[in-house]
Design an enzyme around this catalytic site. Sequence first.
Site, mmCIF file in Angstrom:
data_model
loop_
_atom_site.group_PDB
_atom_site.id
_atom_site.type_symbol
_atom_site.label_atom_id
_atom_site.label_comp_id
_atom_site.label_asym_id
_atom_site.label_seq_id
_atom_site.Cartn_x
_atom_site.Cartn_y
_atom_site.Cartn_z
ATOM 1 N N ASP A 168 29.291 113.665 35.760
ATOM 2 C CA ASP A 168 29.819 112.693 36.720
ATOM 3 C C ASP A 168 29.283 112.928 38.138
ATOM 4 O OD1 ASP A 168 31.382 110.962 38.207
ATOM 5 O OD2 ASP A 168 33.246 111.499 37.206
ATOM 6 N N SER A 200 29.642 107.227 39.244
ATOM 7 C CA SER A 200 30.650 107.227 38.196
ATOM 8 C C SER A 200 30.907 105.801 37.709
ATOM 9 C CB SER A 200 31.924 107.912 38.697
ATOM 10 O OG SER A 200 32.767 108.251 37.623
#
Length: 397
Positions: free
Chosen positions: A259, A116
């Site tokens: 993500d 991320s």
Amino acid sequence: MVPAFVRRLRAGLLLVCVLTLTACAALPRIPYTAEDASLGDPMGIPGVRIWADASIAELRPMLARLRDKQQRAGINDYNILAISGGGQDGAYGAGLLNGWTRSGKRPDFAIVSGVSTGALIAPFAFLGPSYDEKLRKVYTETSASDIITGNPITGFFGEGLFRTDPLREMVARYCDWEMLRAIAEQHRAGRRLYVLTTNLDAQRPVMWNMGAIADSGNPRALELFRDVLVGSASIPGAFSPMMIETERDGRRFEEMHVDGATTMQVLTVPTKVVAAESGAFVHNGRRGYYILLNKKFVPEFELSKRSTLRIAVRAFDTLMKSDTNGTVLDAYTFSRRFNYTFNLGFIPESFDKTPDSVFDRTYMNALFDLGYEAGLKGGNWYSAPPGLYEEAGPQRR
């Protein structure tokens, strides 16, 4: 994540999308199978990824090749850095790396991984202090308009509440062919840079060998490198996913990547490797394992409101924190088993500022400064997960 905005993006908004969009028309896709996902080559580039949850039988050949390469490259001191997600809280990690360089105690890393916002930090961390200033600018001069765009109301009927076009443009500004050549050079020297995305179709984490992409010689290498970075930071339901073109037997289709923190908060040594009898990470020199969390580690008390959405948000946030704790404990077990010094860094509980908006520049600068001060002290690392040894209490280096 701790900030309320990010918690809602990760949980509340995702929940709302699931509940409200089931009856809405979806954008068309070319069908593909689980076997295609395992055997396909992204943008026609082979050998640049593996399932992060693969069996030890699948991981062992990769680990053996890595050990052989690094031995031939003469890598003795072996340090691993794993950087977590955290959205705008990544400013803490950026500050820590900058301060750590200034302290003169920052080591070289044989392996760097990112998830991320940690994926956005990882290339800078991998290339070392010469990229510190660019990293500082990303996390101190960035605002919401540099990351996302779009109307969340109209976005409700698309792939995400916001589009990540500005984020793609920002990544393109700092991630150029010059950076790729530098990463490829380090890859050939035996060092490794890994980034995690989540293949939402397969419900599995994907570990991308970013150095292999950079060193592939493929004309689309830069495009894939950028797509992986943006995909790793694309919160599902909140941001539009990254659709990565993949080829298998002459047929093309698109995988949906989101993500990496959807499946792993931080990419450490897989649990299967910890459990297996593997000498892949045994080296003769000094060994250090560093986990940099762009978040608070300990539980935080908050009186939960009696609301369906708030309860779901709080429960999801608790799940993510529990997952992080388990991952950190795995890394600690690995460190003890293979004689690595264990180092854990995270945002201290005493930091009580909250962002006024999405990617609040004032908030991010405060976090950067906090991380910088920790870095000046050599990182302010914990030598064991807090609370593990009650008799000793938290120990920091």
